[in-house]
Design a protein around this motif. Structure first.
Motif, PDB file in Angstrom:
ATOM      1  N   UNK A 226      66.553  46.925  14.716  1.00 36.73           N
ATOM      2  CA  UNK A 226      65.115  46.892  15.004  1.00 36.73           C
ATOM      3  C   UNK A 226      64.439  45.755  14.238  1.00 36.73           C
ATOM      4  N   UNK A 227      64.814  45.571  12.977  1.00 37.94           N
ATOM      5  CA  UNK A 227      64.231  44.502  12.167  1.00 37.94           C
ATOM      6  C   UNK A 227      64.478  43.134  12.806  1.00 37.94           C
ATOM      7  N   UNK A 228      65.667  42.943  13.365  1.00 32.56           N
ATOM      8  CA  UNK A 228      66.000  41.668  13.989  1.00 32.56           C
ATOM      9  C   UNK A 228      65.115  41.373  15.199  1.00 32.56           C
ATOM     10  N   UNK A 229      64.629  42.419  15.837  1.00 38.61           N
ATOM     11  CA  UNK A 229      63.757  42.258  17.004  1.00 38.61           C
ATOM     12  C   UNK A 229      62.279  42.355  16.646  1.00 38.61           C
ATOM     13  N   UNK A 230      61.988  42.567  15.362  1.00 40.19           N
ATOM     14  CA  UNK A 230      60.601  42.734  14.947  1.00 40.19           C
ATOM     15  C   UNK A 230      60.001  44.050  15.391  1.00 40.19           C
ATOM     16  N   UNK A 231      60.856  45.069  15.536  1.00 42.43           N
ATOM     17  CA  UNK A 231      60.387  46.384  15.972  1.00 42.43           C
ATOM     18  C   UNK A 231      60.429  47.366  14.814  1.00 42.43           C
ATOM     19  N   UNK A 232      59.415  48.219  14.736  1.00 43.09           N
ATOM     20  CA  UNK A 232      59.365  49.251  13.708  1.00 43.09           C
ATOM     21  C   UNK A 232      60.301  50.381  14.110  1.00 43.09           C
ATOM     22  N   UNK A 233      61.337  50.628  13.336  1.00 44.46           N
ATOM     23  CA  UNK A 233      62.308  51.660  13.669  1.00 44.46           C
ATOM     24  C   UNK A 233      61.675  53.037  13.712  1.00 44.46           C
ATOM     25  N   UNK A 234      60.545  53.211  13.013  1.00 43.12           N
ATOM     26  CA  UNK A 234      59.875  54.510  13.009  1.00 43.12           C
ATOM     27  C   UNK A 234      59.265  54.851  14.362  1.00 43.12           C
ATOM     28  N   UNK A 235      59.142  53.853  15.227  1.00 45.08           N
ATOM     29  CA  UNK A 235      58.632  54.111  16.574  1.00 45.08           C
ATOM     30  C   UNK A 235      59.719  54.518  17.550  1.00 45.08           C
ATOM     31  N   UNK A 236      60.951  54.600  17.072  1.00 48.77           N
ATOM     32  CA  UNK A 236      62.096  54.937  17.912  1.00 48.77           C
ATOM     33  C   UNK A 236      62.570  56.341  17.553  1.00 48.77           C
ATOM     34  N   UNK A 237      62.609  57.250  18.540  1.00 45.58           N
ATOM     35  CA  UNK A 237      63.128  58.586  18.286  1.00 45.58           C
ATOM     36  C   UNK A 237      64.600  58.541  17.926  1.00 45.58           C
ATOM     37  N   UNK A 238      65.047  59.490  17.108  1.00 43.92           N
ATOM     38  CA  UNK A 238      66.447  59.527  16.666  1.00 43.92           C
ATOM     39  C   UNK A 238      66.993  60.920  16.963  1.00 43.92           C
ATOM     40  N   UNK A 239      67.918  60.972  17.914  1.00 43.30           N
ATOM     41  CA  UNK A 239      68.412  62.236  18.456  1.00 43.30           C
ATOM     42  C   UNK A 239      69.849  62.483  18.013  1.00 43.30           C
ATOM     43  N   UNK A 240      70.105  63.651  17.440  1.00 42.60           N
ATOM     44  CA  UNK A 240      71.458  64.056  17.082  1.00 42.60           C
ATOM     45  C   UNK A 240      71.908  65.156  18.037  1.00 42.60           C
ATOM     46  N   UNK A 241      72.945  64.862  18.843  1.00 43.55           N
ATOM     47  CA  UNK A 241      73.566  65.873  19.694  1.00 43.55           C
ATOM     48  C   UNK A 241      74.640  66.562  18.868  1.00 43.55           C
ATOM     49  N   UNK A 242      74.455  67.829  18.580  1.00 47.86           N
ATOM     50  CA  UNK A 242      75.358  68.558  17.699  1.00 47.86           C
ATOM     51  C   UNK A 242      76.598  69.054  18.445  1.00 47.86           C
ATOM     52  N   UNK A 243      77.555  69.553  17.657  1.00 47.12           N
ATOM     53  CA  UNK A 243      78.779  70.088  18.222  1.00 47.12           C
ATOM     54  C   UNK A 243      79.957  69.144  18.100  1.00 47.12           C
ATOM     55  N   UNK A 244      79.706  67.920  17.611  1.00 50.49           N
ATOM     56  CA  UNK A 244      80.765  66.916  17.535  1.00 50.49           C
ATOM     57  C   UNK A 244      80.917  66.354  16.124  1.00 50.49           C
ATOM     58  N   UNK A 245      80.307  66.993  15.152  1.00 46.98           N
ATOM     59  CA  UNK A 245      80.481  66.640  13.741  1.00 46.98           C
ATOM     60  C   UNK A 245      81.443  67.656  13.124  1.00 46.98           C
ATOM     61  N   UNK A 246      81.933  67.400  11.925  1.00 40.09           N
ATOM     62  CA  UNK A 246      82.872  68.348  11.306  1.00 40.09           C
ATOM     63  C   UNK A 246      82.306  69.760  11.138  1.00 40.09           C
TER      64      UNK A 246
END
Length: 303
Positions: A226-246
């Motif tokens: 995001x920094x490389x594109x000049x975009x604020x990462x806080x404006x991007x949702x962050x989704x964790x799909x569970x069931x595939x972690x330990x």
């Protein structure tokens, strides 16, 4: 941003034999979004019933009023951006603007081989990444422009008309699944959200602590993209799909276990946690009463 809780409802049941009731119940329980897999078939469900994602979401849109709906995820393995765009615009219209497109490069499962000629090799990870890199920008154009022509390495369109466009403007949101540098740059440029399932190398023998560290590394790389594109990462949702972690299904064993799991990942910056609707005798088996308690109470406890 406060944490959102969503679910994935796999399309393995006939609509009038429990399929419909899961989607309406998801709305009643207060989930933010109900997603479904966009596959031709999937792993242990290979030899059983499996229905198409777009028709299922269309039916779910007609059966619900407030619940957001989406794919998690669609891939170029068997989709073409021109036909997909037409279906998405129609689905967004039918739902009244409640659709999110989860999209990623896809894997090596049945989607990757069903359409191949006999003896033809599936696409390599690099080839899948190459196709996604062309697919996403073209789909972006198809959903925002009335007429699109494109002659690319993998996809072509000639005066593809998509009037009147999406109900959501300028188009329905993309949630882009990625872990590598190219995919993360794609998410940073075109996504309204980013999706991960964690580090697959840790699933069998890793620990929850190692998984958290790997996810922290992924979020840091997303920030760099995001920094490389000049975009604020806080404006991007962050989704964790569970069931595939330990952790596997342990977070769904109790309300306290889930709140602890979700809290640790909320601290990493995740804004949405997605849990699978319980399926008996499968990798996604869980106590339905505990699942519903989590749906109704977890977000309030997380604050």
């Amino acid at each position: 941003m406060s944490l959102r809780l969503s679910t994935v409802i796999l399309p393995y049941r006939r609509w009038h034999e429990g399929g419909r009731s899961a989607w309406t119940r998801a709305e009643e329980l207060g989930f933010h979004t109900a997603y479904t897999y966009d596959h031709l078939s999937w792993r242990s469900f290979r030899d059983g019933p499996w229905f198409g994602a777009i028709p299922t979401l269309t039916a779910a849109a007609a059966a619900t009023e407030r619940l957001r709906l989406g794919t998690l995820v669609t891939s170029p393995n068997f989709r073409h951006p021109v036909t997909l765009a037409k279906e998405l615009i129609s689905l967004d219209d039918i739902s009244g603007g409640r659709i999110t497109l989860g999209i990623g490069a896809g894997g090596t499962g049945f989607d990757a081989t069903t359409l191949l000629k006999n003896g033809q090799d599936p696409w390599t990870p690099r080839e899948r990444a190459d196709r996604l890199a062309e697919f996403v920008p073209l789909l972006d154009r198809l959903l925002t422009e009335d007429s699109v022509s494109h002659a690319g390495e993998f996809y072509s369109a000639y005066e593809a008309r998509n009037i009147p466009g999406c109900v959501q403007r300028p188009r329905l949101p993309f949630a882009i699944a990625a872990t590598g540098p190219r995919g993360l740059r794609l998410a940073a440029r075109h996504g309204q959200a980013w999706v991960t399932t964690g580090d697959p190398k840790l699933f069998e023998n890793g620990t929850p602590e190692q998984s958290v560290q790997a996810l922290r590394g992924q979020t840091e790389k997303l920030t760099e993209a995001c920094d490389q594109l000049g975009r604020d990462v806080n404006g991007l949702g962050k989704i964790l799909l569970t069931g595939f972690t330990p952790d596997r299904g342990r977070p769904l064993e109790s309300l306290d276990a889930f709140v602890d799991f979700a809290g640790r990942h909320q601290e990493l910056g995740f804004t949405e946690i997605v849990i699978h609707w319980p399926i008996p005798d499968s990798d996604f088996a869980a106590d339905e009463k505990v699942f519903e308690q989590i749906a109704m109470e977890a977000v309030a406890q997380l604050g």
